[in-house]
Design an enzyme around this catalytic site. Structure first.
Site, PDB file in Angstrom:
ATOM      1  CE  LYS A 120      50.278  47.728  31.385  1.00 26.76           C
ATOM      2  NZ  LYS A 120      49.933  46.152  31.659  1.00 26.76           N
ATOM      3  CE  LYS A 124      56.299  43.260  38.407  1.00 24.81           C
ATOM      4  NZ  LYS A 124      56.625  43.762  37.508  1.00 24.81           N
ATOM      5  NE  ARG A 125      50.359  34.939  34.641  1.00 23.40           N
ATOM      6  CZ  ARG A 125      49.923  33.907  33.766  1.00 23.40           C
ATOM      7  NH1 ARG A 125      49.392  34.360  32.603  1.00 23.40           N
ATOM      8  NH2 ARG A 125      50.045  32.536  33.807  1.00 23.40           N
ATOM      9  CE  LYS A 184      56.566  38.509  35.258  1.00 21.73           C
ATOM     10  NZ  LYS A 184      56.748  39.683  34.597  1.00 21.73           N
ATOM     11  CB  THR A 208      54.340  46.631  29.410  1.00 18.18           C
ATOM     12  OG1 THR A 208      53.649  45.343  30.001  1.00 18.18           O
ATOM     13  CG2 THR A 208      55.150  46.283  28.005  1.00 18.18           C
TER      14      THR A 208
HETATM   15  C1  LIG Z   1      50.615  45.260  32.325  1.00 22.87           C
HETATM   16  C2  LIG Z   1      50.285  43.970  32.623  1.00 22.87           C
HETATM   17  C3  LIG Z   1      51.015  42.783  32.679  1.00 22.87           C
HETATM   18  C4  LIG Z   1      52.455  42.755  32.351  1.00 22.87           C
HETATM   19  O1  LIG Z   1      52.885  43.446  33.706  1.00 22.87           O
HETATM   20  P1  LIG Z   1      54.581  43.152  33.929  1.00 22.87           P
HETATM   21  O2  LIG Z   1      54.797  43.955  35.372  1.00 22.87           O
HETATM   22  O3  LIG Z   1      55.310  43.930  32.780  1.00 22.87           O
HETATM   23  O4  LIG Z   1      54.984  41.680  33.948  1.00 22.87           O
HETATM   24  C5  LIG Z   1      50.499  41.637  33.209  1.00 22.87           C
HETATM   25  N1  LIG Z   1      49.082  41.566  33.409  1.00 22.87           N
HETATM   26  C6  LIG Z   1      48.183  42.774  33.440  1.00 22.87           C
HETATM   27  C7  LIG Z   1      46.731  42.439  33.631  1.00 22.87           C
HETATM   28  C8  LIG Z   1      48.754  43.896  32.748  1.00 22.87           C
HETATM   29  O5  LIG Z   1      47.975  44.940  32.736  1.00 22.87           O
END
Ligand SMILES: *Cc1c(COP(=O)(O)O)cnc(C)c1O
Length: 611
Positions: free
Chosen positions: A469, A357-358, A363, A465
């Site tokens: 996934k 994630k970022r 986080k 999100t």
């Molecule tokens: C899904 C996704 C995110 C969002 O990730 P989070 O864990 O919800 O912050 C960020 N970057 C990429 C490349 C993603 O595919």
């Protein structure tokens, strides 16, 4: 400069002077639905200087002529790389106005071509403000209705407030968009004057509704302390305001927009985020897709709710064995990519524990790091301990200006290198940071993941999100009760998720007298790990990260550490029971249907756009 004269007819005679013109060129992307005749258009805009200002040039003002030309050409050149952080630069404001003006102009022209009037715009058009970045669309539509079409204020405001809806994406103060009134007035003066008028009328009506409570009115004002609060403007001008998970939508109503929710309760709604699940399953995990087709048929490809049928196989050893086999193949496919791109060999018999994630303090990648340091210390002291091999996989982008985020990336790399140099430990514990995190990398990684780290401080992650996934691909969530994790827990049941840490009300209570230094002094595991950052990891010290944790710890990493450490150990215990883990994994796949973006879009269409 502009001159504002209220004339006796309805037209506000506005004359613009000393402006520069920017040309907006549309680029259409066609987006096709899965096995459907429907094709949507995504219209992107590019900024260009219309033609060189020969008049200025001839008058001898070369610098100004060149300056206007290069400003126009620079507007759509770059995307600001921040995530959940405001960048209050004038070029950013120009970008925002440029894109809003292009889009609103286009919407108005299209509508006029069909209906010949804007009287019914709000009955035929829905404009959705996705986060506050396009807020200027609101005053821009007001400007067109007032200045170009001659509507009176009340009728223009009626059309605008029945057209716009707003989705909030964060409640963290440092991310909420605010603009300095002087900058706004200098760059887009007419838009600024409309925002001032919206605010004056709003505050006046609030005073009447609030019984002339001026402190409350000031608190709710769009403009205060010489700054324009964009989220407040969105709430005032929209007929609907929603958060992106149940928890986040509640926090909006009880915290950030408490007064507004009491004033206009009918506006406040929830639409939990969703993901393009055919991308994250059918396209990126062919092995799992085949297993699902063989067990529950093909219906899930069009209707994600049908994934729930998979739960029937929770105790079917043949299906569970196939699920284990699919995961193993996906881990090998991913390991091959890593070997190819970075020469690193991953142990595909180890647990793949993934935080991707970022990079952001909220986080809490550094909470994960702290626990890895604790496990590393343990293995240094107990080299013969029974230890289920584990590979921690990180991937993250940091905004270039976010110093601490980049230090945390460097620290992950340093641990990874130090452990790699110790072959006895690296058999059991490995850390790998994957460069250049992006969707195409995610598509390879999600199917190979076993533990999904979703460890933000409760109350800070609006939805997430990545969590969706990962569950869809059979990873078990190890997380806090934050964002959509709460709804993931409801969907899979308590036995199929590992929850730790403070809940949002506990965080709010603990914040009042939080003392991280006390935790540092009293908890020897925490102290040992933070001291490692001071003394050096792979020869690099991380004083700023250590100081931040010890002295302020704004996201309460230390407060959740013990609980996290325990949850990590519990996850290994579950994993060691192979069939139990496979069953947990299966229940996550079966519970992922409600996190389809098809469901989110249907919610928006039904509850907000009135389609
Ligand atoms: C899904 C996704 C995110 C969002 O990730 P989070 O864990 O919800 O912050 C960020 N970057 C990429 C490349 C993603 O595919």
């Amino acid at each position: 400069m502009y001159i504002f004269i209220v004339a006796d007819n309805q037209y506000h005679h506005i004359s613009h002077a000393n402006y520069s013109t920017v040309l907006a060129t549309p680029y259409d992307m066609y987006v096709s639905g899965y096995d459907s005749p429907g094709v949507s258009v995504l219209r992107l805009w590019s900024a260009k200087a219309p033609n060189f200002n020969m008049e200025l040039f001839n008058q001898g003002d070369y610098a100004k002529a060149l300056g206007q030309n290069s400003m126009a050409n620079s507007i759509s050149k770059i995307l600001y790389p921040n995530d959940n952080h405001l960048e209050g630069k004038s070029l950013r404001l120009r970008q925002q106005y440029f894109l809003c003006a292009a889009a609103i102009g286009d919407i108005v022209n299209t509508h006029m071509n069909v209906y010949g009037t804007l009287d019914n715009l709000h009955e035929k058009v829905a404009i959705h403000i996705n986060d506050t970045h396009p807020t200027l669309a609101i005053p821009e539509l007001m400007r067109i209705l007032l200045d170009d079409c001659g509507y009176g204020w009340e009728q223009a405001w009626h059309i605008v407030t029945n057209t716009f809806a707003y989705t909030n994406h964060t409640v963290m103060a440092e991310a909420l968009e605010k603009w300095d009134v002087n900058m706004m007035n200098r760059i887009i003066p007419r838009i600024f004057s409309i925002i001032v008028e919206i605010n004056n009328r709003y505050c006046q009506s609030l005073m009447e509704r609030n019984g002339y409570d001026s402190a409350k009115t000031t608190r709710m004002s769009i403009i205060k302390d010489n700054t324009i609060h964009m989220a407040t403007l969105c709430v005032v001008a929209s007929h609907s305001v929603n958060g992106v998970s149940k928890l986040h939508s509640e926090i909006i109503k009880t915290d950030v927009f408490k007064d507004e929710a009491a004033d206009t309760p009918h506006k406040f709604k929830n639409v939990t985020n969703g993901i393009a699940y055919r991308r994250w399953l059918y396209q990126s995990n062919p092995g799992l897709t085949q297993l699902l087709k063989d067990t529950i048929g093909n219906g899930f490809l069009k209707d994600a709710a049908q994934l729930s049928k998979f739960a029937v196989f929770a105790d079917d050893d043949t299906v569970l064995e196939r699920l284990i086999q699919v995961k193993k193949e996906n881990k090998e496919r991913f390991a091959k990519y890593v070997k190819h791109s970075s020469k690193v060999i991953l142990n595909t018999d180890s647990i793949f524990d993934v935080q991707v994630k970022r990079l952001h303090e909220y986080k809490r990648q550094h909470l994960n790091v702290l626990n890895i340091l604790a496990q590393y210390n343990y293995l240094l002291e107990n080299p013969n301990a029974d230890f289920t091999p584990k590979t921690y996989i990180f991937a993250a982008k940091a905004a270039p200006g976010y110093y601490l985020a980049k230090q945390i990336i460097k620290m992950i790399w340093a641990i990874s290198e130090e452990i790699r140099k110790n072959p006895r430990i690296s058999e059991k514990l490995a850390v790998h940071f994957i460069e250049d995190y992006r969707v195409t990398l995610s598509e390879l990684l999600m199917p190979a993941s076993e533990i999904s780290e979703q460890i933000s401080l409760a109350g800070t992650e609006a939805s997430g999100t990545g969590n969706m996934k990962l569950m869809l691909n059979g990873a078990i969530t190890l997380g806090t009760l934050d964002g959509a994790n709460v709804e993931i827990k409801d969907a899979v049941g308590d036995d199929n998720i590992i929850i730790f840490g403070m809940k949002t009300p506990e965080v709010n209570a603990a914040k009042l007298d939080y003392n991280p230094e006390k935790l540092y002094n009293e908890n020897y595991t925490i102290r040992d790990c933070i001291n490692r950052m001071y003394h050096g990891i792979n020869g690099c010290t991380f004083n700023e990260v250590a100081d931040s944790l010890k002295k302020s710890d704004p996201y309460m990493v230390l407060a959740d550490f013990d609980s996290y450490h325990e949850a990590q150990n519990f996850s290994t215990e579950c994993y060691n029971d192979k069939m139990r883990w496979a069953k947990m994994s299966l229940m996550n796949i079966a519970g992922a249907g409600i996190f389809s973006a098809d469901r989110s879009v249907s919610d928006y269409a039904r509850d907000i756009w009135g389609l």
